[in-house]
Structures are given as C-alpha cells and as structure tokens.
Scaffold this active site. Structure first.
Site, PDB file in Angstrom:
ATOM      1  N   GLU A 461      50.314  33.181  14.716  1.00 40.64           N
ATOM      2  CA  GLU A 461      48.750  32.729  14.671  1.00 40.64           C
ATOM      3  C   GLU A 461      48.522  31.381  13.664  1.00 40.64           C
ATOM      4  O   GLU A 461      48.727  31.513  12.600  1.00 40.64           O
ATOM      5  CB  GLU A 461      48.452  33.933  14.433  1.00 40.64           C
ATOM      6  CG  GLU A 461      46.382  33.716  13.919  1.00 40.64           C
ATOM      7  CD  GLU A 461      45.969  35.032  12.913  1.00 40.64           C
ATOM      8  OE1 GLU A 461      46.632  36.081  13.432  1.00 40.64           O
ATOM      9  OE2 GLU A 461      45.032  35.044  13.105  1.00 40.64           O
ATOM     10  N   ASP A 534      48.586  37.390  11.265  1.00 37.32           N
ATOM     11  CA  ASP A 534      47.741  38.629  10.137  1.00 37.32           C
ATOM     12  C   ASP A 534      46.994  39.703  10.549  1.00 37.32           C
ATOM     13  O   ASP A 534      47.299  39.879  11.455  1.00 37.32           O
ATOM     14  CB  ASP A 534      46.695  37.453   9.880  1.00 37.32           C
ATOM     15  CG  ASP A 534      46.582  35.727   9.543  1.00 37.32           C
ATOM     16  OD1 ASP A 534      48.565  35.341   8.767  1.00 37.32           O
ATOM     17  OD2 ASP A 534      45.958  35.221   9.480  1.00 37.32           O
ATOM     18  N   ASP A 536      45.143  41.168   9.620  1.00 34.47           N
ATOM     19  CA  ASP A 536      43.172  41.564  10.009  1.00 34.47           C
ATOM     20  C   ASP A 536      42.949  41.749  11.011  1.00 34.47           C
ATOM     21  O   ASP A 536      43.496  41.416  12.021  1.00 34.47           O
ATOM     22  CB  ASP A 536      42.475  40.127   9.215  1.00 34.47           C
ATOM     23  CG  ASP A 536      42.755  39.021   9.801  1.00 34.47           C
ATOM     24  OD1 ASP A 536      43.342  38.729  10.465  1.00 34.47           O
ATOM     25  OD2 ASP A 536      43.054  37.660   8.735  1.00 34.47           O
TER      26      ASP A 536
END
Ligand code: 28G
Length: 718
Positions: A461, A534, A536
């Site tokens: 990403e 990530d 998140d």
C-alpha cells in the site's frame, strides 16, 4: 424432563427463599400431575398443572429453545401482551426492568387484566390467563389485532417456565395480586389494597431447571424494544437495568411517527434524495398496512419488514407485494412523464431498490410464518393487500410531490444505466483475450527468479512503503507492486468495473493467470502473493478490497494457499542498542518490561565483560539526553528512567511508510523473521461479504455506516 436441574442453586437465587423441600414438592407434582395424592395441592391445582404441563415438557415448542434466545422470548411474550394493550388503545407506557437474581418485571398502564370470577371455572380471569394454555381469547379473537403470531400463547407459558411469577393488577379501585411457582398458584387472587390507577405488572424469574442460561442481554432487549416502539407509534417504552445496584442503566423510546420515525432512523447520516418521505397507513381487507420509505445516495437497499410486529428478515408476501407495487408505480410514472422512451426497457425491481430505505409493517388476523427460522410471511392475501395499498398511495405521492418524484426517477434511471453499463463492462473485461499480450506493468519491480515456486509478490500500500520494500527486498525472489491507496476513493464503481482500473489491471497482469475464461493456474507467476497494508482503517479497507478481488477472480489461487497477509509490527522498542519489535499491545508491554529488567544494575556493571561495558556506556550516554522518558516519544529521543532503571523508547508505527528499508526487511519481509498469515477461503468469503454489505460499491456507505452508528449512540434517548 428438566434439562438443567440445579434445585439447590435455584433456591439460593430465589429472593422468595424457596426451601429445598418446596422445590421438590413442586417437581413431584409436576412430573406426576395426575396423582391426586398430594396433601399440599388441591384438585384445582392439579387441573392447572395439566394445563401447563406440556409447556414444561417441551419448552422448545413454545419458545423456540431453552438457550439464551428462548430466555429472551419470555420477555417478548410479556411485552407483547403489554403492547397488545397499547394497540387496543389503553396502555401508553410500558416499562421493562431487569432486577437482581435474574428477575424481570414488565409493567403497563392499560386497563389491567380482568380479575372477576368466571362463572364456569369459578376462578379469577387473571388466574385463568396465567395458568391455562391459550387462555384469554385475547389472541386471534374476532377483529383483534395481535402483536405476536406464534407468540400469543403468552403469559401462561412464561409462568410455566418461571420458578416464580407475580402478577399485580390495578383496576376497579383495587390492587390485586397472585404469585406462582412453576405455574402453580401460591394462593388465590387477593386484593391487597386500594388503588386509583390501572395497569398490569408481571414479574418473573426464569426457571434454572429449564434454561441453560439465565443472563439477559441489554443490547438484545433494547433492539427489540426500539423496534416495538417504532411499530406502535405514540407509546413510550422504558427500560431499566437494575441488576447491579451500583450501576443502573436507563433507556427510553418514544416515536411519534411510527414507521416514519423508523425510516428516518435507518437513513440517519445518509444523504436523502427526497425530503418528503413517503408514508401510508391504511386498512385493506381486514389488514393494517403501514409503510414508509425514502431514497438515499447509496446503492444498497435497506428493507425492514414486519408482520404483527414480528420482524421478518426473510421478507415474504407483504414485501413481495411492496416490491411489485414500487416497480410498477415507478415504471408507470417514468413512462407517463417521458423519462423512459418507448423502446427503452422497463426498470427492474433491483433498479428501483438501489438506495431505498423502507419499513413495512402489516398486521393481519392469522399470520403464517414460514421458512427455517419462521422469518418469512406466507399469507398470500398480504401480498395483494400491500400491493394495492402501495400502488394507490405511491401514485398519489408521485403526483403530489413532483420535486421528490423527479429526484427518485433520476436516481432509479441512473441505477438502470449503471446496471447496463456494468454488464457491458463485465463483458468487455472478461472477454477472451482481454488480458493477453499485455506487458508487465512498469510499476512492478519484478524478481529475477523465473521459478514461480520460489517467487513472491508483495502488494504494497502506497508509493513510499513501496519504495522501502523495493530497496529492502531480496531481488532474486521478491517482487514488489505498489498500489495507490487511492484506488478506493476514486473508484466508486462495482468490482467488475474496477477491473478496468489501471492499478488493478497491473495486479492482474503481474499475477499472470489472467481471469475469467482465460484463467490458467499454470501461468501463476508467484507461489506467494503477500498483501502488505498499514495497520489502520484504510489498510483494512484495501485488504478487504484485494481479498474480495481474489475471491471473485482468483479463487483457486486462494484455495491453493498462495495468498498471504503480511504482519508488520505495531511497535519498535529500543533500549540502548537493543531494538525489538512488537506485533500487539500485549507484546509491547511484555517486551518493554523484558528490556527494562534485563539492563545491568550499577553493581553488576563493574564486573561485566567488554561487550557489556560498551552497552553500559552507551546507556549512560543515552541518559545524558532527554530524561523525561515518556512512553511513545518519537524516534531519537532518549529513554527515560524510573526506579533507577531506564524505560525503553517505544515508537508506534502508524504506517509501513515509517519504516526504513532495513526495518521493513527485518520485520516483515525476511523469510527468517517474518510472520505471514495464510488467507483461508473463509477469510476471503468474509471479506467479500463485508465488501458487499458494509462497503457497498463505494466508499460513501462505509462512512455512512460509521456515522449512522455514531448517531445511534447519541440519539438513543429520544
Ligand atoms: C405488564 C405486562 C404485560 C394486559 C390486559 C387487559 C385486558 C386483558 C390484558 O384481558 C382477557 C379477553 C377478551 C376481555 C381486556 C382488560 C378487556 C378489559 C383487558 C399485560 C378479557 C384479557 N379489561 N392487559 N388482558 N380478555 N397487560 N401486560 O399483560 O375479553 S393483558
């Protein structure tokens, strides 16, 4: 006959302090109900016992199960009765209380159950209702609107399955009471005082001999009460959880607008297309049809249907009727107003349901619930009646609200166009040879090995993490394909449209198998495809999207076990020269404690060898810097100390981009150290589901979902 016998336990739990002897007595009577020998119980009691015996013998027949669902059913039965009294126009307030020792109390301010003596049974009407199956004639009686379908067996079932029940009735200037143990009256209905009020209160403690679980769930109860409050407009429903005296909890529901309020609630946080919400309430062929709907800027449909206040998640005849009426009305209107040309095909049911939020509630005499979970209304008359009511009312609505009508028509025509475009896109994208002859994408940093078995593809990403991964990798076996996180934000399209997206095409080409008819497993270029995102929300989002993509177009690759998820660390923990990584909060605590405890004490330092001395000096040097030692201080700040021991410096990684190439290699890519999670087909299936249901076809719904849930929390006390 009782599954979970815990008589001792129960006697302890019973606030009425039933003795063990009493317990046994009840049980004996219960099993030997035809033995007229008990000194304690009169013939009348035995008659009563016969009345409720089938319930205790086969509880599942009456409440579905003896697990937690059945347990909650007890509350539904009693609340349904109170709601019936509200629907009859008498009760305005209903209160449900959870009390210590597994007790529940439900109150209404209706007329109060009748207490007069019935000439034939010579018993109080109250006692008959509480001790006879199907008692009362309240359910299914002529013209009577009932709240529960297979419910309605009502209060006597709850009584039979409760170790203790108490009914308090206020009416005719008095307060009347009767108590029961496992359905058997403790005494005749008695007047205990005067009262100017009217209403019914039923308290009970579920029988531990029957239920495997006695703990009620606030959430389950609240969800149900909220629904009921919407479905019976103008009543107030209060809920108190007083199980723990030190932490009571209260909730109240009151909705003036009935299903109209319900629809507004469901549409919270979404962009409404029509401000004037469609609403109809009408009686048709002895059925009550109530319906409200609106359109929101979304592609998903939210349909909530009820029959006699019972949720029918699988729909049924009423919903079918609604759908046909909606499709037909909109097609008629679109044709009449020239939105649809003569040669254009009709809007489909799916077209007119994109973005629809609807609540449909029908009340009918003899509801038939069908299907495995009885979650589907089977009465064919519900279809015709609903269809007729909606047809007429919606036609009227469209004529009277041209502004709204225009917005809705434009929306559904767009849906139809999107459907046709998606179909075309699917056909082009998946057509033979679509991915043939395409060269490997420039963004791919391929590995030098030509053997798929040893080759790995990291889908990373973001460009910055992609850069680190490229520098840190083993070039021989590891290929890197950076993907812009933004693919999601720009791409409001359906998944099949997504295949037209360049980033996604790069991925498809890099994998090598092609898709659709062309799919060829032999051409797979990597035996490890690693998704590296990530830790998140966005990372999770991208992961879901990629998994969905794999699930739909590369299923076999998942099935063969070739797809993985990288596990980058969440924390970097440093003390002196020692650097460790942690993959969870728990591990972070553990590792920091280990590091803090492992450091040499002042006394120990003197005797250490050269290497240890170096470390000690390094630590001392570090101490000269910033001494605050706060956890989470950024990289480069020195460690703090407490109790003479210095605390390690902890850095939380917010994204892969914060790691330099070496760190990324060491922690996440190096086969010697890394942890990879293999994706199972069930994981991908879940992602696919999440993608469809939660995220819909765009980013918007996810945002809406979060907003709607935030709003739920704020708006609970209406
Ligand atoms: C608090 C928890 C649950 C109830 C009533 C009120 C009446 C009633 C209940 O009557 C028997 C059969 C048909 C009349 C009806 C009172 C008419 C006049 C009632 C409840 C007698 C049942 N006065 N409130 N049952 N009907 N609340 N709340 O159970 O002919 S049950």
């Amino acid at each position: 006959m009782e599954a979970n016998e815990k008589p001792t336990n129960m006697a302890e739990k019973d606030p009425k302090k039933a003795s063990k002897a009493e317990d046994k007595q009840v049980k004996k009577n219960d099993t030997l109900s035809n033995t007229k020998g008990s000194a304690t119980y009169s013939a009348k009691d035995i008659f009563v016992l016969e009345g409720l015996e089938p319930v205790r013998k086969r509880p599942g027949m009456y409440i579905g199960s003896t697990g937690t669902s059945g347990l909650h059913h007890l509350i539904w039965e009693i609340v349904d009765n109170a709601i019936d009294e509200a629907m009859a126009g008498y009760a305005k307030n209903i209160t449900v209380e959870l009390l210590p020792d597994d007790a529940v109390a439900v109150r209404d301010d209706g007329r109060g159950m009748p207490v007069d003596i019935h000439p034939q049974t010579k018993k109080s009407a109250l006692e008959t209702i509480m001790t006879t199956l199907h008692a009362g004639g309240k359910f299914g009686g002529a013209g009577y609107k009932v709240s529960g379908g297979l419910h309605g067996v009502g209060a006597s079932v709850v009584n039979a399955l409760s170790q203790w029940t108490k009914v308090e009735v206020e009416r005719d200037g008095g307060m009347f009471v009767q108590e029961y143990k496992r359905g058997i009256p403790e005494y005749k209905v008695k007047k205990v005082g005067a009262s100017k009020r009217h209403g019914t209160k039923v308290s009970f403690i579920p029988d531990a001999q029957i239920f495997s679980e006695l703990e009620f769930s606030d959430r389950t109860i609240l969800e149900r009460l909220r629904q009921q409050a919407y479905l019976t407009k103008g009543i107030r429903i209060n809920f108190y959880d007083r199980r723990r005296a030190e932490a009571p909890f209260f909730y109240g529901f009151y909705f003036e607008g009935g299903v109209l309020s319900f629809v507004k609630f469901l549409a919270q946080g979404k962009n409404k297309l029509n401000e004037d919400i469609f609403y109809v309430e009408k009686e048709m062929e002895h059925m009550d049809i109530e319906c409200a709907f609106l359109y929101v800027d979304d592609t998903r449909v939210t349909e909530m249907s009820f029959a006699n206040n019972i949720h029918t998640p699988e729909g049924g005849m009423h919903l079918t009727g609604f759908r046909s009426a909606l499709t037909r009305s909109l097609n008629n209107y679109a044709r009449a107003e020239g939105w649809l040309k003569e040669k254009e095909e009709n809007l489909t049911s799916d077209d007119v349901r994109e973005g629809l939020v609807v609540v449909l509630s029908v009340k009918l005499r003899d509801p038939q619930f069908e299907g495995q979970t009885k979650a589907k209304l089977g009465n064919p008359e519900a279809r015709t009646a609903t269809e007729a009511v909606i047809n007429e009312a919606f036609k009227d609505f469209l004529e009277k609200h041209p502004q709204e009508a225009k917005a809705v028509i434009q929306k559904v025509i767009l849906s139809a166009k999107a459907r046709l475009a998606a179909k075309a896109a699917r056909e082009t994208v998946l057509r033979k040879g679509a991915f043939e002859g395409l060269t490997l994408p420039g963004k791919l940093a391929d590995c030098t090995s030509k053997s798929a078995a040893e080759s790995e593809l990291f889908i990373v990403e973001g460009d910055s993490a992609g850069g680190s991964a490229k520098q840190g990798r083993n070039r021989h076996t590891q290929a890197i394909l950076p993907l812009k996180g933004k693919i999601l934000n720009v791409e409001r399209a359906r998944l099949d449209k997504m295949l037209a997206n360049n980033e996604v095409r790069s991925l498809v080409v890099a994998i090598g198998t092609a898709i659709g008819e062309e799919f060829n497993m032999e051409k797979l270029r990597y035996h490890k495809i690693v998704i590296m995102t990530d830790a998140d929300v966005d990372g999770a989002h991208i992961r879901t999207l990629l998994l969905t993509l794999f699930y739909r177009y590369f299923k076999e690759v998942i099935e063969q076990g070739y797809v993985y998820i990288a596990q980058p660390p969440l924390y970097r923990i440093q003390l002196g020269k020692t650097i460790r990584y942690a993959f969870s909060d728990e591990e972070k605590e553990k590792v920091s404690a280990e590091l803090a405890n492992a450091q040499p004490t002042k006394a120990a330092k003197a005797g250490k060898g050269a290497k240890a001395k170096d470390a000690a000096e390094e630590e001392e040097a570090a101490q000269e810097g910033d001494e605050d030692g706060s956890v989470g201080a950024g990289e480069g700040s020195a460690e703090g100390k407490s109790d003479g021991k210095r605390q390690p410096n902890i850095q939380r990684y917010k994204g892969l981009g914060e790691m330099n190439p070496e760190q990324l290699w060491e922690t996440t890519m190096n086969p010697e150290n890394r942890v990879l999670k293999r994706v199972m087909i069930q994981d991908a299936e879940k992602a696919d589901h999440l993608f469809t249901v939660l995220m819909g076809d765009s980013v918007e719904p996810r945002k809406n979902f979060i907003q709607a849930h935030a709003a739920t929390v704020q708006n609970l006390d209406v």
